[in-house]
Design a protein around this motif. Structure first.
Motif, mmCIF file in Angstrom:
data_model
loop_
_atom_site.group_PDB
_atom_site.id
_atom_site.type_symbol
_atom_site.label_atom_id
_atom_site.label_comp_id
_atom_site.label_asym_id
_atom_site.label_seq_id
_atom_site.Cartn_x
_atom_site.Cartn_y
_atom_site.Cartn_z
ATOM 1 N N PRO A 66 0.811 -1.214 0.000
ATOM 2 C CA PRO A 66 0.000 0.000 0.000
ATOM 3 C C PRO A 66 0.846 1.267 0.000
ATOM 4 O O PRO A 66 1.769 1.406 0.791
ATOM 5 N N SER A 67 0.528 2.163 -0.943
ATOM 6 C CA SER A 67 1.191 3.466 -1.053
ATOM 7 C C SER A 67 2.705 3.346 -1.205
ATOM 8 O O SER A 67 3.444 4.265 -0.884
ATOM 9 N N GLY A 68 3.157 2.196 -1.722
ATOM 10 C CA GLY A 68 4.586 2.023 -1.955
ATOM 11 C C GLY A 68 5.392 1.730 -0.714
ATOM 12 O O GLY A 68 6.620 1.626 -0.775
ATOM 13 N N ARG A 69 4.758 1.581 0.427
ATOM 14 C CA ARG A 69 5.483 1.333 1.677
ATOM 15 C C ARG A 69 5.617 -0.172 1.895
ATOM 16 O O ARG A 69 4.621 -0.882 2.000
ATOM 17 N N PRO A 70 6.855 -0.687 1.943
ATOM 18 C CA PRO A 70 7.034 -2.127 2.145
ATOM 19 C C PRO A 70 6.551 -2.557 3.526
ATOM 20 O O PRO A 70 6.650 -1.820 4.501
ATOM 21 N N LEU A 71 6.013 -3.750 3.601
ATOM 22 C CA LEU A 71 5.598 -4.304 4.873
ATOM 23 C C LEU A 71 6.837 -4.677 5.680
ATOM 24 O O LEU A 71 7.950 -4.733 5.156
ATOM 25 N N ASN A 72 6.639 -4.921 6.945
ATOM 26 C CA ASN A 72 7.730 -5.337 7.812
ATOM 27 C C ASN A 72 8.318 -6.645 7.275
ATOM 28 O O ASN A 72 7.667 -7.683 7.275
ATOM 29 N N GLU A 73 9.557 -6.576 6.798
ATOM 30 C CA GLU A 73 10.153 -7.709 6.096
ATOM 31 C C GLU A 73 10.264 -8.949 6.979
ATOM 32 O O GLU A 73 9.873 -10.051 6.575
ATOM 33 N N SER A 74 10.798 -8.798 8.170
ATOM 34 C CA SER A 74 10.993 -9.951 9.041
ATOM 35 C C SER A 74 9.665 -10.579 9.439
ATOM 36 O O SER A 74 9.537 -11.811 9.493
ATOM 37 N N LEU A 75 8.662 -9.748 9.684
ATOM 38 C CA LEU A 75 7.346 -10.264 10.048
ATOM 39 C C LEU A 75 6.713 -10.987 8.876
ATOM 40 O O LEU A 75 6.125 -12.058 9.033
ATOM 41 N N LEU A 76 6.844 -10.402 7.683
ATOM 42 C CA LEU A 76 6.265 -11.029 6.498
ATOM 43 C C LEU A 76 6.888 -12.385 6.216
ATOM 44 O O LEU A 76 6.189 -13.366 5.927
ATOM 45 N N LEU A 77 8.204 -12.475 6.334
ATOM 46 C CA LEU A 77 8.886 -13.750 6.123
ATOM 47 C C LEU A 77 8.479 -14.766 7.184
ATOM 48 O O LEU A 77 8.285 -15.953 6.885
ATOM 49 N N SER A 78 8.334 -14.309 8.416
ATOM 50 C CA SER A 78 7.945 -15.199 9.505
ATOM 51 C C SER A 78 6.537 -15.728 9.286
ATOM 52 O O SER A 78 6.266 -16.924 9.464
ATOM 53 N N VAL A 79 5.609 -14.839 8.878
ATOM 54 C CA VAL A 79 4.233 -15.255 8.621
ATOM 55 C C VAL A 79 4.181 -16.249 7.468
ATOM 56 O O VAL A 79 3.474 -17.272 7.526
ATOM 57 N N THR A 80 4.935 -15.967 6.410
ATOM 58 C CA THR A 80 4.966 -16.864 5.251
ATOM 59 C C THR A 80 5.451 -18.251 5.650
ATOM 60 O O THR A 80 4.871 -19.276 5.262
ATOM 61 N N GLU A 81 6.512 -18.292 6.454
ATOM 62 C CA GLU A 81 7.067 -19.573 6.889
ATOM 63 C C GLU A 81 6.085 -20.319 7.794
ATOM 64 O O GLU A 81 5.878 -21.534 7.637
ATOM 65 N N LYS A 82 5.471 -19.604 8.737
ATOM 66 C CA LYS A 82 4.522 -20.233 9.650
ATOM 67 C C LYS A 82 3.296 -20.747 8.904
ATOM 68 O O LYS A 82 2.782 -21.840 9.193
ATOM 69 N N LEU A 83 2.807 -19.947 7.951
ATOM 70 C CA LEU A 83 1.633 -20.366 7.184
ATOM 71 C C LEU A 83 1.939 -21.612 6.359
ATOM 72 O O LEU A 83 1.146 -22.554 6.301
ATOM 73 N N ALA A 84 3.119 -21.630 5.737
ATOM 74 C CA ALA A 84 3.519 -22.795 4.944
ATOM 75 C C ALA A 84 3.665 -24.037 5.816
ATOM 76 O O ALA A 84 3.231 -25.133 5.447
#
Length: 298
Positions: A66-84
């Motif tokens: 959104p609005s070109g602002r990257p999401l929190n990288e470490s949180l996003l990677l952690s969520v992706t790993e946990k979801l997988a």
């Protein structure tokens, strides 16, 4: 009357994203059951537990920021790993959304799924890392890469262009950046079509990397000109000229065209022309947005 398999149930991670919104709309139209995990509840999503019974999980978070602002990288990677990991442990299917930005934009023809990735932006690097996390932790993963997304709602290039058209007299748009504009609704329909075939237990397994974009490749300038013409047909605008920024002014030429032959041959999913989707989005935008639909003042 049930219009789909009882096991065709989804959970959307990131329902406020363009594809997330399009999925929710399409699920509602098709009466397909779904739940959501909002971006502001990512910390809670790290502990999925047994709250979610759906078969198909769609990680829509990384596709656009959104609005070109990257999401929190470490949180996003952690969520992706946990979801997988959750999907792997509970025999669920994961759709991990990604984009053409995992490539460097220097290929003269369309990128295939088998081409080597080489992201040159932080967003591209983050998306590729998410792809790797998903595949490493869940065997039943479908990576779906797409391109420039547009929709009639939310904060995206098309809605910003609509606002600029009614408020600014001149626009300058890059003619050197090329990709495949793609309606978020087209991506949503592709995901459901893939899930429906996976749900049938097709052999061999259909996991892997796929590309889906609307046809055809064009520059941001070409897309913008087409959008402005569509907007002019529906409302008064201030914009008088749309200027193409050349390579001399706008930097190195880049092309992020994606080949969709694999998704066609595997799932029979055909591309839709982006101009048709653009026209439908603009009509929807100015039909539902009363503020923009009002005549312009002096």
């Amino acid at each position: 009357m049930i219009k789909h398999s009882p096991s065709l149930q989804f959970c959307i991670l990131g329902p406020e994203s363009q594809v997330g919104q399009a999925l929710a709309t399409y699920f509602t139209e098709r009466e397909i059951p779904f739940s959501v995990i909002n971006s502001d509840d990512l910390a809670g999503a790290l502990d999925l537990g047994d709250r979610f019974k759906e078969t198909y999980f769609v990680n829509a978070l990384p596709v656009e920021c959104p609005s070109g602002r990257p999401l929190n990288e470490s949180l996003l990677l952690s969520v992706t790993e946990k979801l997988a990991a959750f999907c792997q442990a509970n025999d669920r299917v994961l759709f991990q959304l990604s984009s053409a930005s995992v490539f460097d934009g220097q290929k003269k023809s369309a990128y295939k799924e088998s081409d080597a990735t080489h992201p040159v932006t932080e967003i591209g690097q983050l998306l590729l890392s998410c792809e790797h996390k998903a595949v490493q932790r869940c065997a039943s993963t479908v990576i779906l890469r797409t391109s420039w997304l547009f929709d009639s709602e939310g904060d995206n290039y098309l809605t910003r262009l609509c606002n600029a058209a009614v408020n600014e007299t001149e626009l300058r748009v890059s003619g050197v950046m090329k990709a495949c504009p793609t309606g978020a609704s087209s991506v949503a329909k592709a995901i459901v079509a893939m899930a429906e075939q996976i749900d049938c237990g097709s052999e061999p397994d259909l996991w892997g990397v796929y590309h889906y974009v609307d046809s055809d490749v064009c520059s941001m300038y070409t897309f913008s000109k087409a959008a402005i013409n569509g907007i002019k047909a529906l409302t008064d605008v201030k914009v008088e000229t749309v200027t193409e920024v050349s390579a001399e002014e706008g930097g190195v030429e880049e092309s992020y065209e994606l080949s969709c032959l694999k998704i066609l041959s595997t799932f029979g999913i055909k591309q839709h022309p982006w101009r048709r989707g653009l026209s439908e989005c603009i009509k929807k935008k100015f039909t539902s947005d009363s503020a923009l639909n009002e005549p312009m003042g002096d």
